[in-house]
Design a protein around this motif. Structure first.
Motif, short mmCIF file in Angstrom:
data_model
loop_
_atom_site.label_atom_id
_atom_site.label_comp_id
_atom_site.label_asym_id
_atom_site.label_seq_id
_atom_site.Cartn_x
_atom_site.Cartn_y
_atom_site.Cartn_z
N GLU A 45 -63.75 -1.41 -92.05
CA GLU A 45 -65.15 -1.78 -92.27
C GLU A 45 -66.03 -0.53 -92.27
O GLU A 45 -66.87 -0.36 -93.17
CB GLU A 45 -65.64 -2.73 -91.17
CG GLU A 45 -65.09 -4.12 -91.26
CD GLU A 45 -65.57 -4.99 -90.12
OE1 GLU A 45 -66.69 -4.74 -89.61
OE2 GLU A 45 -64.84 -5.90 -89.72
N LEU A 46 -65.85 0.32 -91.28
CA LEU A 46 -66.65 1.54 -91.19
C LEU A 46 -66.34 2.48 -92.35
O LEU A 46 -67.23 3.09 -92.93
CB LEU A 46 -66.39 2.25 -89.86
CG LEU A 46 -66.84 1.49 -88.62
CD1 LEU A 46 -66.35 2.20 -87.35
CD2 LEU A 46 -68.35 1.34 -88.61
N VAL A 48 -65.32 1.73 -95.37
CA VAL A 48 -65.92 1.23 -96.61
C VAL A 48 -67.43 1.47 -96.61
O VAL A 48 -67.99 1.90 -97.62
CB VAL A 48 -65.59 -0.27 -96.81
CG1 VAL A 48 -66.42 -0.88 -97.93
CG2 VAL A 48 -64.11 -0.45 -97.08
N LYS A 49 -68.09 1.21 -95.49
CA LYS A 49 -69.53 1.45 -95.42
C LYS A 49 -69.86 2.91 -95.71
O LYS A 49 -70.77 3.21 -96.49
CB LYS A 49 -70.08 1.07 -94.04
CG LYS A 49 -70.19 -0.41 -93.83
CD LYS A 49 -70.73 -0.72 -92.46
CE LYS A 49 -70.72 -2.20 -92.19
NZ LYS A 49 -71.16 -2.53 -90.84
N ILE A 50 -69.10 3.82 -95.12
CA ILE A 50 -69.33 5.25 -95.34
C ILE A 50 -69.03 5.62 -96.78
O ILE A 50 -69.78 6.36 -97.41
CB ILE A 50 -68.51 6.08 -94.34
CG1 ILE A 50 -69.06 5.88 -92.93
CG2 ILE A 50 -68.51 7.55 -94.72
CD1 ILE A 50 -68.18 6.42 -91.83
N LEU A 52 -69.19 3.73 -99.41
CA LEU A 52 -70.25 3.21 -100.28
C LEU A 52 -71.51 4.07 -100.20
O LEU A 52 -72.16 4.31 -101.20
CB LEU A 52 -70.57 1.76 -99.92
CG LEU A 52 -69.51 0.74 -100.30
CD1 LEU A 52 -69.87 -0.63 -99.73
CD2 LEU A 52 -69.34 0.67 -101.80
N GLN A 53 -71.84 4.52 -99.00
CA GLN A 53 -73.01 5.39 -98.84
C GLN A 53 -72.81 6.70 -99.58
O GLN A 53 -73.70 7.17 -100.28
CB GLN A 53 -73.28 5.67 -97.36
CG GLN A 53 -73.80 4.48 -96.61
CD GLN A 53 -73.88 4.72 -95.12
OE1 GLN A 53 -73.44 5.75 -94.62
NE2 GLN A 53 -74.43 3.76 -94.40
#
Length: 61
Positions: A45-46, A48-50, A52-53
């Motif tokens: 999860e982390l 993917v978030k990073i 995407l950013q």
């Protein structure tokens, strides 16, 4: 759905090469951070978030 919307959706898809690169980057992150298999879901999860950013920053450049 108009032509612009279809093109935007098509542009959001990742190629097999991009997916493989993301997969390898995730594996490397797991190794570097000593993530246990039990913690892979949260780490993913982390990750993917990073990712995407970072991706959105690259698109703006």
């Amino acid at each position: 759905m108009d032509a612009v919307t279809k093109k935007q959706k098509r542009n959001q898809r990742l190629s097999i090469f991009e997916l493989e690169a993301l997969r390898e980057a995730f594996r490397q992150s797991v190794r570097e951070n000593d993530v246990t298999e039990a913690d892979w879901a949260r780490h993913a999860e982390l990750f993917v978030k990073i990712a995407l950013q970072k991706g959105s920053r690259l698109k703006r450049a």
